[in-house]
Scaffold this active site. Structure first.
Site, PDB file in Angstrom:
ATOM      1  N   SER A 136       0.829  -1.206   0.000  1.00  0.00           N
ATOM      2  CA  SER A 136       0.000   0.000   0.000  1.00  0.00           C
ATOM      3  C   SER A 136       0.861   1.252   0.000  1.00  0.00           C
ATOM      4  O   SER A 136       0.505   2.262  -0.618  1.00  0.00           O
ATOM      5  CB  SER A 136      -0.959  -0.002   1.195  1.00  0.00           C
ATOM      6  N   GLU A 137       2.029   1.213   0.693  1.00  0.00           N
ATOM      7  CA  GLU A 137       2.967   2.322   0.631  1.00  0.00           C
ATOM      8  C   GLU A 137       4.405   1.828   0.726  1.00  0.00           C
ATOM      9  O   GLU A 137       4.684   0.822   1.391  1.00  0.00           O
ATOM     10  CB  GLU A 137       2.724   3.345   1.743  1.00  0.00           C
ATOM     11  N   THR A 138       5.277   2.546   0.049  1.00  0.00           N
ATOM     12  CA  THR A 138       6.718   2.393   0.167  1.00  0.00           C
ATOM     13  C   THR A 138       7.282   3.758   0.517  1.00  0.00           C
ATOM     14  O   THR A 138       6.883   4.774  -0.075  1.00  0.00           O
ATOM     15  CB  THR A 138       7.334   1.890  -1.152  1.00  0.00           C
ATOM     16  N   HIS A 187       1.321   5.036   8.500  1.00  0.00           N
ATOM     17  CA  HIS A 187       2.198   3.900   8.770  1.00  0.00           C
ATOM     18  C   HIS A 187       3.568   4.039   8.118  1.00  0.00           C
ATOM     19  O   HIS A 187       4.570   3.578   8.695  1.00  0.00           O
ATOM     20  CB  HIS A 187       1.478   2.577   8.449  1.00  0.00           C
TER      21      HIS A 187
END
Length: 296
Positions: A45-47, A76
Site C-alpha cells: 500500500s505504501e513504500t 504507517h
C-alpha cells in the site's frame, strides 16, 4: 548501484500482520519516476524512501508512494520509517523527520524482542467539507443495503488531517465484513470528490472502533491499517464530542477482513470546546532486510 531496504509490519505486535511497509534507504539518486516504479515493484500500500534532509534539524527526508502516486502524508510509512532510522539504540528518542517543507517529530520507544512503539502528531489542523454522497449512492459502492449505513447520530462526512477521507459509518461489525466494493463505480463516483478514499467504520462490542479503508483511485484496493484515516476519524469524532476539556482515546481495529489484524491508537486533546492536538500511535515489527540490485 544497489540500495538497502527493509520490510516492517506496522500497527501490530505480531509478525506477518498489521500493514507491511517497504523502507528504501539511500534514495537520493532516484528521480520521481524511479521511485514510483520501485513502489509498484514492492506493490504494498505504501513504500517510503529515505533521503538526505534539506532541513538542518531533520534526521531524514521521507518520500511516500503508493503504487499509483506520491502522498504528502501517511501514518504507517512515517511511523515505520522512524523505527527504521532510529538505529540500534534501545533508548527512547524523538526523531525529526522531513516531509516536504515541514519537519515532524516522531517518538520511538524500543520494546522487547526487536518490537517498537512509535507515536506522532497530526501535522495539520483538521479540515472538514460538506457534500458527501447520499446513503443510497454509498450503499451501492459498498454492495450494502442503504439501511446498513449511518446511525442515529452519524452520517457520511469528509475529514482530513493531511490526507482527506470520506468517513462512512455502518451499524455493526458484521456489516463491515459483508462489504463488496464496486471498484468501477468507486472510481466514477469519487474521482471528482474532495476525498478519494473511503474509511468505513463502526462501533465494536467492547468499546473499540472497527474500520476498513478502500482507495482504488490511489492504487490501493484495500489497506489493512491506515494511520491518516484514523487521524481523520479521530478529528471528526472529537469535533462531534460534547467534551469541552480533556482527552479522548480510541482504539481502532482494522485489517481483520484481510487476515492482517491491526490496532491503531488515536488520542485527541480538547480545550475550551476545540481540538488542539491529535496523536497516532502503534507498534512496529521488523520483518526483513535486503538489497535492490537494479534500482534504476
Amino acid at each position: 548501484m544497489s540500495l538497502d531496504y527493509a520490510i516492517f509490519d506496522v500497527f501490530t505486535r505480531q509478525p506477518l500482520s498489521g500493514n507491511p511497509l517497504a523502507v528504501v534507504f539511500g534514495a537520493d539518486g532516484l528521480n520521481t519516476r524511479q521511485l514510483l516504479s520501485l513502489a509498484r515493484e514492492f506493490n504494498l500500500s505504501e513504500t517510503v524512501f529515505i533521503q538526505t534532509p534539506t532541513q538542518a534539524d531533520a534526521r531524514a527526508r521521507l518520500r511516500i508512494f503508493t503504487p499509483a502516486r506520491e502522498l504528502p502524508f501517511a501514518g504507517h510509512p512515517i511511523l515505520g520509517a522512524a523505527c527504521a532510522v532510529s538505529g540500534d539504540t534501545r533508548t527512547p528518542q524523538t526523531l525529526p523527520l522531513q516531509l516536504g517543507a515541514s519537519t515532524l517529530p516522531v517518538h520511538v520507544e524500543p520494546r522487547e524482542n526487536a518490537l517498537f512503539y512509535a507515536q506522532m502528531s497530526a501535522t495539520q489542523a483538521p479540515t472538514f467539507a460538506d457534500g458527501a454522497p447520499d446513503r443510497t449512492t454509498l450503499a451501492a459502492l459498498l454492495g450494502l443495503d442503504p439501511d446498513d449505513l449511518h446511525s442515529e447520530h452519524e452520517s457520511a462526512r469528509f475529514a482530513s488531517c493531511g490526507l482527506p477521507y470520506l468517513l462512512v459509518p455502518v451499524r455493526t461489525p458484521e456489516i463491515l465484513s459483508s462489504i463488496t466494493l464496486d471498484i468501477a463505480a468507486c472510481r466514477e463516483q469519487l474521482g471528482s470528490q474532495w476525498a478519494q478514499a473511503l474509511y468505513v467504520y463502526c462501533r465494536g462490542y467492547e468499546g473499540e472502533l472497527r474500520a476498513r479503508m478502500f482507495a482504488p483511485l490511489l492504487g490501493v484496493i484495500e489497506d489493512p491499517a491506515t494511520g491518516s484515516a484514523a487521524l481523520a476519524l479521530g478529528a471528526a469524532l472529537a469535533r462531534e464530542s460534547k467534551m469541552l476539556n480533556g482527552t479522548l482515546n480510541w482504539t481502532i481495529q482494522q485489517g481483520l477482513e484481510l487476515s492482517r489484524p491491526s490496532e491503531l491508537q488515536v488520542r485527541a486533546e480538547r480545550r475550551d470546546g476545540a481540538t488542539v492536538a491529535l496523536h497516532l500511535g502503534g507498534h512496529v515489527v521488523p520483518i526483513a532486510r535486503g538489497q535492490l540490485l537494479q534500482p534504476n
